[in-house]
Design a protein around this motif. Sequence first.
Motif, mmCIF file in Angstrom:
data_model
loop_
_atom_site.group_PDB
_atom_site.id
_atom_site.type_symbol
_atom_site.label_atom_id
_atom_site.label_comp_id
_atom_site.label_asym_id
_atom_site.label_seq_id
_atom_site.Cartn_x
_atom_site.Cartn_y
_atom_site.Cartn_z
ATOM 1 N N VAL A 142 20.354 68.722 -28.339
ATOM 2 C CA VAL A 142 21.399 68.831 -27.323
ATOM 3 C C VAL A 142 22.357 69.972 -27.655
ATOM 4 O O VAL A 142 22.734 70.775 -26.790
ATOM 5 N N GLU A 143 22.756 70.072 -28.911
ATOM 6 C CA GLU A 143 23.695 71.118 -29.301
ATOM 7 C C GLU A 143 23.071 72.505 -29.171
ATOM 8 O O GLU A 143 23.736 73.465 -28.759
ATOM 9 N N ILE A 144 21.793 72.629 -29.515
ATOM 10 C CA ILE A 144 21.112 73.930 -29.406
ATOM 11 C C ILE A 144 21.015 74.350 -27.946
ATOM 12 O O ILE A 144 21.279 75.507 -27.590
ATOM 13 N N MET A 145 20.638 73.418 -27.068
ATOM 14 C CA MET A 145 20.550 73.752 -25.643
ATOM 15 C C MET A 145 21.922 74.082 -25.063
ATOM 16 O O MET A 145 22.046 74.961 -24.207
ATOM 17 N N TRP A 185 20.762 62.927 -20.357
ATOM 18 C CA TRP A 185 21.398 63.928 -21.211
ATOM 19 C C TRP A 185 20.943 65.341 -20.862
ATOM 20 O O TRP A 185 21.664 66.306 -21.098
ATOM 21 N N ALA A 186 19.752 65.468 -20.370
ATOM 22 C CA ALA A 186 19.185 66.793 -20.089
ATOM 23 C C ALA A 186 18.453 66.749 -18.760
ATOM 24 O O ALA A 186 18.295 65.691 -18.140
ATOM 25 N N GLU A 189 14.254 72.015 -15.851
ATOM 26 C CA GLU A 189 14.400 73.033 -14.822
ATOM 27 C C GLU A 189 13.071 73.461 -14.237
ATOM 28 O O GLU A 189 12.998 73.948 -13.114
ATOM 29 N N GLY A 190 12.028 73.316 -14.999
ATOM 30 C CA GLY A 190 10.680 73.685 -14.572
ATOM 31 C C GLY A 190 9.707 73.093 -15.572
ATOM 32 O O GLY A 190 10.117 72.444 -16.534
ATOM 33 N N PRO A 191 8.416 73.286 -15.371
ATOM 34 C CA PRO A 191 7.436 72.760 -16.317
ATOM 35 C C PRO A 191 7.694 73.256 -17.736
ATOM 36 O O PRO A 191 7.595 74.444 -18.019
ATOM 37 N N GLY A 192 8.086 72.348 -18.615
ATOM 38 C CA GLY A 192 8.306 72.710 -20.009
ATOM 39 C C GLY A 192 9.620 73.391 -20.301
ATOM 40 O O GLY A 192 9.833 73.844 -21.427
ATOM 41 N N LEU A 193 10.538 73.480 -19.320
ATOM 42 C CA LEU A 193 11.834 74.130 -19.509
ATOM 43 C C LEU A 193 12.942 73.080 -19.441
ATOM 44 O O LEU A 193 13.093 72.401 -18.429
ATOM 45 N N PHE A 194 13.700 72.960 -20.523
ATOM 46 C CA PHE A 194 14.708 71.919 -20.634
ATOM 47 C C PHE A 194 16.090 72.528 -20.857
ATOM 48 O O PHE A 194 16.229 73.553 -21.507
ATOM 49 N N MET A 195 17.106 71.862 -20.319
ATOM 50 C CA MET A 195 18.481 72.237 -20.588
ATOM 51 C C MET A 195 19.360 71.009 -20.373
ATOM 52 O O MET A 195 18.985 70.078 -19.663
ATOM 53 N N VAL A 196 20.526 71.005 -21.013
ATOM 54 C CA VAL A 196 21.427 69.865 -20.867
ATOM 55 C C VAL A 196 22.056 69.897 -19.476
ATOM 56 O O VAL A 196 22.150 70.949 -18.843
ATOM 57 N N THR A 197 22.481 68.743 -18.998
ATOM 58 C CA THR A 197 23.165 68.688 -17.716
ATOM 59 C C THR A 197 24.564 69.290 -17.866
ATOM 60 O O THR A 197 25.089 69.408 -18.981
ATOM 61 N N VAL A 200 27.141 66.979 -19.655
ATOM 62 C CA VAL A 200 26.885 66.901 -21.094
ATOM 63 C C VAL A 200 27.321 68.198 -21.764
ATOM 64 O O VAL A 200 27.916 68.184 -22.849
ATOM 65 N N ALA A 201 27.027 69.327 -21.143
ATOM 66 C CA ALA A 201 27.427 70.613 -21.714
ATOM 67 C C ALA A 201 28.938 70.688 -21.883
ATOM 68 O O ALA A 201 29.447 71.196 -22.887
ATOM 69 N N ARG A 202 29.679 70.171 -20.896
ATOM 70 C CA ARG A 202 31.137 70.200 -20.989
ATOM 71 C C ARG A 202 31.632 69.288 -22.110
ATOM 72 O O ARG A 202 32.563 69.650 -22.844
#
Length: 226
Positions: A142-145, A185-186, A189-197, A200-202
């Motif tokens: 989570v922190e890395i993303m 938590w995340a 965005e696409g097949p195999g692409l992840f990012m935090v919401t 959560v980022a805030r």
Amino acid sequence: MPELGFCRRDCLVREPPSTVSADGEAVVTVGSLLEELARREAVARQRIAEIREQIAALESRLEDEHDRLSRLVITRETVEEILGEAAELVSESMETAESAGGGIDAAGAVPVRPPVLGVVTVPPWQPGMKAAMLPRAYRDAVEIMTDAGRAMRAGQIAVAMGLPDEAAKREGLRSKLKRLVERGWAQEEGPGLFMVTEPVAREVSGQGDGGSRDGIAASSASSPDG
């Protein structure tokens, strides 16, 4: 009678066709020599084809064994992950219990029961929840993303976590990312692409109490009671 002396193991050793000269001596003609060379070339080509078939069969077997090994590694690491997370939760629960009441119940004799194996290690995200509430591997992801600020692949996150770039590691991390998506938590965005919401980022970046979150803080600041 002359013989060809350059036959390989897989060639038949025999005299090439010949003709007889006027004085009775055998003579190897150019045509007969070319025929013999062509025959041996055909034998060599056939042998090469057979060896290639054997190599293809071995490569198929090797690929099957690689797949089997990958599944075994993923299974083992998943079990280790579950056991490790359960142990971490037990440790955290015991520390909380000890700080609250010395690790014993109200009667002062029976220790507080730790959480059992199989508990939900990744709680569903709710406003105000911090990444510190997650097990270490999930928290790091989570922190890395959050720091990246963009969608990332499991392999990129694994490298940032210091994990070896191996298929088993990537698959194990991908399952964790999928779990983060399931628990809010995340997002994928696409097949195999992840990012935090965004919420959560805030929270992770320390902006969860700022005025940008749904206007709550701003309205509170302008309230005469606030």
